[in-house]
Motif scaffolding. Structure first.
Motif, PDB file in Angstrom:
ATOM      1  N   ALA A   3      20.352   4.704  20.318  1.00 30.86           N
ATOM      2  CA  ALA A   3      20.526   4.306  18.920  1.00 30.86           C
ATOM      3  C   ALA A   3      19.347   4.736  18.056  1.00 30.86           C
ATOM      4  N   GLY A   4      18.143   4.768  18.604  1.00 29.04           N
ATOM      5  CA  GLY A   4      16.962   5.134  17.839  1.00 29.04           C
ATOM      6  C   GLY A   4      16.695   6.625  17.784  1.00 29.04           C
ATOM      7  N   ASP A   5      17.521   7.430  18.447  1.00 31.07           N
ATOM      8  CA  ASP A   5      17.313   8.871  18.486  1.00 31.07           C
ATOM      9  C   ASP A   5      18.204   9.535  17.438  1.00 31.07           C
ATOM     10  N   PRO A   6      17.611  10.288  16.487  1.00 34.97           N
ATOM     11  CA  PRO A   6      18.421  10.902  15.422  1.00 34.97           C
ATOM     12  C   PRO A   6      19.407  11.962  15.924  1.00 34.97           C
ATOM     13  N   GLY A   7      19.231  12.437  17.153  1.00 33.48           N
ATOM     14  CA  GLY A   7      20.142  13.438  17.705  1.00 33.48           C
ATOM     15  C   GLY A   7      21.424  12.853  18.268  1.00 33.48           C
ATOM     16  N   PHE A   8      21.528  11.525  18.268  1.00 39.91           N
ATOM     17  CA  PHE A   8      22.694  10.859  18.849  1.00 39.91           C
ATOM     18  C   PHE A   8      23.249   9.814  17.898  1.00 39.91           C
ATOM     19  N   GLU A   9      24.536   9.594  18.025  1.00 46.72           N
ATOM     20  CA  GLU A   9      25.175   8.490  17.322  1.00 46.72           C
ATOM     21  C   GLU A   9      25.920   7.668  18.367  1.00 46.72           C
ATOM     22  N   PRO A  29      34.577   9.968  21.427  1.00 47.29           N
ATOM     23  CA  PRO A  29      33.180  10.353  21.677  1.00 47.29           C
ATOM     24  C   PRO A  29      33.075  11.691  22.407  1.00 47.29           C
ATOM     25  N   ASP A  30      31.910  12.301  22.311  1.00 42.80           N
ATOM     26  CA  ASP A  30      31.645  13.537  23.059  1.00 42.80           C
ATOM     27  C   ASP A  30      31.337  13.219  24.515  1.00 42.80           C
ATOM     28  N   VAL A  31      30.536  12.151  24.731  1.00 45.99           N
ATOM     29  CA  VAL A  31      30.107  11.756  26.068  1.00 45.99           C
ATOM     30  C   VAL A  31      30.252  10.248  26.212  1.00 45.99           C
ATOM     31  N   ILE A  32      30.701   9.848  27.384  1.00 43.14           N
ATOM     32  CA  ILE A  32      30.790   8.427  27.711  1.00 43.14           C
ATOM     33  C   ILE A  32      29.872   8.171  28.895  1.00 43.14           C
ATOM     34  N   LEU A  33      28.957   7.209  28.758  1.00 44.13           N
ATOM     35  CA  LEU A  33      28.153   6.757  29.889  1.00 44.13           C
ATOM     36  C   LEU A  33      28.953   5.643  30.552  1.00 44.13           C
ATOM     37  N   MET A  34      29.287   5.826  31.822  1.00 44.33           N
ATOM     38  CA  MET A  34      30.189   4.896  32.510  1.00 44.33           C
ATOM     39  C   MET A  34      29.555   4.347  33.772  1.00 44.33           C
ATOM     40  N   ASP A  35      29.539   3.026  33.886  1.00 46.81           N
ATOM     41  CA  ASP A  35      29.134   2.406  35.136  1.00 46.81           C
ATOM     42  C   ASP A  35      30.346   2.433  36.055  1.00 46.81           C
ATOM     43  N   LEU A  36      30.141   2.198  37.345  1.00 46.52           N
ATOM     44  CA  LEU A  36      31.266   2.213  38.270  1.00 46.52           C
ATOM     45  C   LEU A  36      31.807   0.826  38.562  1.00 46.52           C
ATOM     46  N   ARG A  37      30.920  -0.102  38.800  1.00 40.88           N
ATOM     47  CA  ARG A  37      31.361  -1.441  39.190  1.00 40.88           C
ATOM     48  C   ARG A  37      31.212  -2.371  38.000  1.00 40.88           C
ATOM     49  N   MET A  38      32.349  -2.768  37.468  1.00 40.08           N
ATOM     50  CA  MET A  38      32.405  -3.649  36.310  1.00 40.08           C
ATOM     51  C   MET A  38      33.508  -4.671  36.542  1.00 40.08           C
ATOM     52  N   PRO A  39      33.466  -5.777  35.821  1.00 39.54           N
ATOM     53  CA  PRO A  39      34.574  -6.723  35.940  1.00 39.54           C
ATOM     54  C   PRO A  39      35.847  -6.077  35.402  1.00 39.54           C
TER      55      PRO A  39
END
Length: 192
Positions: A3-9, A29-39
């Motif tokens: 969030a604090g990086d101007p190169g990303f939204e 979105p262009d990229v999704i950061l995904m965890d594997l184990r979630m509820p």
């Protein structure tokens, strides 16, 4: 971090895989950061769903799990990359940019694990062999395993020899150690 990086939204944040898929459909979105184990819906299921929907987002797995049981299904489902949560900020930023270009990104330990699978593909253990391996991990002798499974001790010995051959080991302790490393046995199930 982003969030604090101007190169990303940062477009959104999801509590589970189902919500991630819903948000991706709306936010594109262009990229999704995904965890594997979630509820609820896990990461691999969500990655498969994103692919089925034909969404253009690249999925970069960011998780604490790097066993064969976790890595291979995520990559097979369509993940562009796989990083561990201990990845430093600069490396993570580079990885997101790399993933956005459609290039693969793997943490060193994951790359090593995948190369090992390609070089020496694991011969999968049968359900019965896994059952016996779990009993071995719990400390059962061949006689005790035979009694619990209602089979002969000779049959258990035969299965144990097959387990050794498939895992490339020569004894019970090594079989259990390799099984934990490969994710065939987990701490959560106490060897079961």
């Amino acid at each position: 971090m982003f969030a604090g990086d101007p190169g990303f939204e940062v477009l959104g944040e999801a509590a589970d895989g189902a919500q991630a898929v819903d948000l991706a459909r709306v936010l594109d979105p262009d990229v999704i950061l995904m965890d594997l184990r979630m509820p609820g819906t896990d990461g691999v299921t969500a990655i498969k769903r994103l692919a089925e929907l034909g969404l253009r987002a690249r999925v970069l797995v960011l998780t604490t799990y790097d066993t064969d049981r976790d890595v291979l299904p995520a990559v097979e489902a369509g993940a562009t990359g796989y990083l561990l949560k201990d990845t430093g900020r600069d490396e993570l930023v580079r990885a997101v940019r790399t993933a956005a270009r459609g290039e693969a990104v793997l943490s060193p330990s994951v790359a090593t694990r995948l190369l090992g699978q390609v070089r020496t593909p694991a011969d999968p253990l049968s359900a019965r062999e896994l059952e016996i391996l779990r009993l071995i991990a719990d400390g059962a002798t061949n006689r005790e395993a035979a009694a619990r499974l209602f089979i002969s001790e000779a049959t258990v010995k035969s299965h144990v020899l097959h387990i050794y051959a498939k895992l490339g080991v020569n004894d019970r302790a090594a079989a259990v150690a390799v099984a934990f490393r490969r994710g065939l046995l987990t701490v959560e199930d106490g060897g079961r």
